[in-house]
Design a protein around this motif. Structure first.
Motif, mmCIF file in Angstrom:
data_model
loop_
_atom_site.group_PDB
_atom_site.id
_atom_site.type_symbol
_atom_site.label_atom_id
_atom_site.label_comp_id
_atom_site.label_asym_id
_atom_site.label_seq_id
_atom_site.Cartn_x
_atom_site.Cartn_y
_atom_site.Cartn_z
ATOM 1 N N PRO A 139 39.003 12.668 27.628
ATOM 2 C CA PRO A 139 38.012 12.303 26.597
ATOM 3 C C PRO A 139 37.190 13.515 26.185
ATOM 4 N N CYS A 155 34.149 14.137 25.298
ATOM 5 C CA CYS A 155 32.764 13.659 25.251
ATOM 6 C C CYS A 155 31.791 14.658 24.622
ATOM 7 N N CYS A 157 31.922 14.280 20.957
ATOM 8 C CA CYS A 157 32.061 12.910 20.438
ATOM 9 C C CYS A 157 30.777 12.420 19.766
ATOM 10 N N ARG A 168 34.683 2.286 28.700
ATOM 11 C CA ARG A 168 33.925 3.545 28.755
ATOM 12 C C ARG A 168 32.577 3.422 28.038
ATOM 13 N N ILE A 169 32.617 2.849 26.867
ATOM 14 C CA ILE A 169 31.383 2.768 26.059
ATOM 15 C C ILE A 169 30.380 1.826 26.708
ATOM 16 N N PHE A 183 38.944 11.275 19.739
ATOM 17 C CA PHE A 183 37.980 11.764 20.746
ATOM 18 C C PHE A 183 38.195 11.154 22.130
HETATM 19 S S1 SF4 Z 1 34.901 10.441 24.109
HETATM 20 FE FE1 SF4 Z 1 33.077 9.458 23.225
HETATM 21 S S2 SF4 Z 1 33.465 7.263 23.368
HETATM 22 FE FE2 SF4 Z 1 34.891 8.284 24.781
HETATM 23 S S3 SF4 Z 1 33.881 8.296 26.774
HETATM 24 FE FE3 SF4 Z 1 33.393 10.241 25.753
HETATM 25 S S4 SF4 Z 1 31.438 9.883 24.676
HETATM 26 FE FE4 SF4 Z 1 32.317 7.860 25.200
#
Ligand code: SF4
Length: 227
Positions: free
Chosen positions: A195, A197, A200, A150-151, A189
Motif C-alpha cells: 500500500p 500510504c 495516498c 484497512r480504512i 494506491f
Molecule cells: S493506501 Fe491509502 S487507503 Fe490504503 S491503507 Fe494506505 S492510507 Fe489507507
C-alpha cells in the motif's frame, strides 16, 4: 476498533470522487447477460483478458440461447484463455439454460433470482443489479474486502459481513459507485502487498494509513495490521 460512520464515508467519497471521476466497472460489456457472463469469466482472471475474450465470444454466442445450445467442448475452448474453463463454461451454459427455462430469456432483476443461477454469487449479482438495473448494492470483491478492513469500514472477515457493514454506512445512491471507486483506489494506491500510504489521499481518513504500521515496513511491502 470503531468503525467509520456514514458521515465519515461521505468524506471518503469526496476524496475518491475527486481522485477517480471516471471510475466505472472495468468489464466492458454492460448488456445484462453479457455482463453476467463476463463476471463469471473474471474469477481469477483480469478484466482486460475477459474484455478481450468477450470481443469474439459474444460474436460467436450473442445471447443466452446461443450459449445454451453450444457444444460444451466448443464453449470451453472459447473461454479457455480466462482459466478454469471447464467450470466457467459449465456455469455459463447452465445459467443460460436457466435464464431461458425460468426467466423467459431475460436476466432476472432480483437478488434471489440471480443467486439461483449456477456460478452466480452475491458479488456478481450485486454487479448486475447495480450496473444494469440501478438497484443499490455494494460489490465486495478482493479490493473492497482489503480496503474496507484497512480504512476501517468493516472488521469482518467474510464478503457477506463486509457487504452488510458497508450497506449500513454507504448511501444507497452511491453503493454501486462505491465498489468501483474502491477497485480504482486498490489498483492505484491501496495495493495488496504494497500500500502506498505516504502518497495516498485517503490517508487522513484511513485507520491503517494513520497507524504506525503504515509509516513503517508495511508501507514499503510487509503485511500490516489490516491485511
Ligand atoms: S493506501 Fe491509502 S487507503 Fe490504503 S491503507 Fe494506505 S492510507 Fe489507507
Amino acid at each position: 476498533m470503531e468503525r467509520k460512520t456514514a458521515d465519515e464515508v461521505r468524506e471518503i467519497l469526496k476524496v475518491l470522487d475527486r481522485e477517480y471521476p471516471e471510475a466505472d466497472c472495468t468489464l466492458e460489456n454492460k448488456e445484462p447477460f453479457r455482463l453476467l457472463v463476463s463476471a463469471i469469466l473474471a474469477a481469477q482472471c483480469t478484466d482486460e483478458r475477459v474484455n478481450l475474450v468477450g470481443k469474439t465470444l459474444f460474436v460467436a454466442y450473442p445471447d443466452p440461447k446461443a450459449f445454451a445450445q453450444a457444444p460444451l467442448a466448443e464453449l470451453e475452448e472459447a473461454v479457455r484463455p480466462c482459466g478454469f474453463y471447464h467450470v466457467k463454461a459449465r456455469s455459463i451454459q447452465a445459467s443460460a439454460m436457466r435464464i431461458l427455462s425460468s426467466f423467459g430469456g431475460e436476466v432476472p432483476r432480483t437478488m434471489d433470482e440471480l443467486l439461483s443461477l449456477p456460478g452466480v454469487g452475491r458479488k456478481i449479482a450485486n454487479l448486475v443489479l447495480g450496473d444494469c438495473f440501478g438497484t443499490p448494492g455494494v460489490v465486495v470483491d478482493t479490493h473492497a474486502m482489503r480496503l474496507s478492513r484497512r480504512i476501517g469500514l468493516s472488521d469482518a472477515d467474510t464478503p457477506e459481513r463486509i457487504e452488510r457493514d458497508l450497506l449500513r454506512i454507504v448511501p444507497p445512491e452511491r453503493q454501486t459507485d462505491f465498489g468501483h471507486l474502491l477497485v480504482a483506489h486498490g489498483r492505484k494506491f491501496c495495493i495488496a502487498r504494497r500500500p502506498r500510504c505516504p502518497a495516498c489521499p485517503l490517508r487522513p481518513l484511513c485507520d491503517y494509513g494513520r497507524s504506525a504500521a503504515a509509516a513503517g515496513p508495511a508501507a514499503s511491502g510487509a503485511e500490516g495490521r489490516r491485511p
